[in-house]
Write an enzyme that holds these catalytic residues in place. Structure first.
Site, PDB file in Angstrom:
ATOM      1  N   HIS A   1      52.238  32.765  23.141  1.00  0.00           N
ATOM      2  CA  HIS A   1      52.367  32.163  22.064  1.00  0.00           C
ATOM      3  C   HIS A   1      52.668  30.869  22.011  1.00  0.00           C
ATOM      4  CE1 HIS A   1      56.602  31.272  23.487  1.00  0.00           C
ATOM      5  NE2 HIS A   1      56.695  32.552  24.206  1.00  0.00           N
TER       6      HIS A   1
ATOM      7  N   GLU B   1      59.237  39.993  25.295  1.00  0.00           N
ATOM      8  CA  GLU B   1      59.480  39.548  26.540  1.00  0.00           C
ATOM      9  C   GLU B   1      60.384  40.184  27.318  1.00  0.00           C
ATOM     10  OE1 GLU B   1      58.555  37.830  29.042  1.00  0.00           O
ATOM     11  OE2 GLU B   1      58.552  35.704  28.327  1.00  0.00           O
TER      12      GLU B   1
END
Length: 235
Positions: A30, A107
């Protein structure tokens, strides 16, 4: 004796070809997320920090879209955390695809160091942060996701996506820790060997039913000449 017109046999080097039935996965980290500030609480999703993209991260997302918008892409996947969906949005718009949320791509969970504390502890050289780096384990952080559980989650998630997309190319917009774990699994390297994936970078995996093949790591050519050589903090 052979005719003078006969050509000698040649054995040339050949380029890599994706094996039949394999899936090509483009792992995109990202874009840069909003900075952590003590006076500004970070939103959370299921206990994990959920900052949006910083202006720099939105620019990186646009550059990812320009880079991959001309490739054949059969599907786009994102995690539950909005920095991945915001990064995927420009590419999805170019390709006319709707990103699919895969929760297992989130994550690594940082336990007591969520809420922005992770960045502060690393920046200040906290002893546990140094131990984490030395031992290459997230779970030295109090309450963090166990190393084996994180590894299994990443392997299972990408394995499932690979099996669902034989002979296809998919984009997976995910996180630095996930990319590091995936590439370590593919290569048999140390756990933190690939932790330097830059924001907006592209790494390439080819998944067959027998093995994972690393074909590219941390490609940042699309991010411009001014791109820093130093990887951004994990979250």
């Amino acid at each position: 004796m052979g005719s003078e017109s006969e050509q000698p046999v040649e054995y040339r080097q050949s380029r890599f070809r994706t094996p039949p039935g394999a899936a090509e996965i483009l792992l995109v980290r990202h874009g840069e997320s909003e900075p952590v500030r003590p006076d500004r609480p970070i939103p959370r999703v299921d206990g994990q920090d959920d900052p949006g993209l910083a202006p720099e991260g939105r620019e990186q997302a646009e550059r990812v879209a320009l880079r991959l918008g001309a490739e054949r892409v059969d599907a786009i996947y994102v995690s539950t955390l909005r920095r991945t969906s915001q990064t995927a949005a420009p590419l999805a718009a170019r390709l006319g695809l709707t990103p699919v949320v895969e929760p297992a791509l989130r994550e690594v969970y940082l336990g007591d160091w969520e809420g922005g504390l992770f960045r502060r502890m690393v920046a200040e050289g906290h002893p546990i942060a140094r131990r984490m780096s030395d031992e290459e384990r997230w779970d030295v952080i109090p309450g963090a996701e166990p190393a084996a559980a994180f590894s299994d989650r990443v392997r299972e998630a990408l394995g499932k996506l690979g099996a669902a997309h034989p002979d296809q190319r998919i984009v997976v917009v995910t996180h630095g820790g996930v990319i590091a774990e995936a590439l370590a699994a593919a290569t048999g390297s140390r756990p933190f060997a690939f932790l330097g994936a830059d924001n907006g970078s592209v790494s390439r995996l080819v998944l067959t039913d027998k093995r994972w093949i690393l074909r590219g790591y941390n490609d940042t050519a699309h991010l411009g000449a001014g791109h820093s050589a130093t990887a951004a903090p994990l979250t």
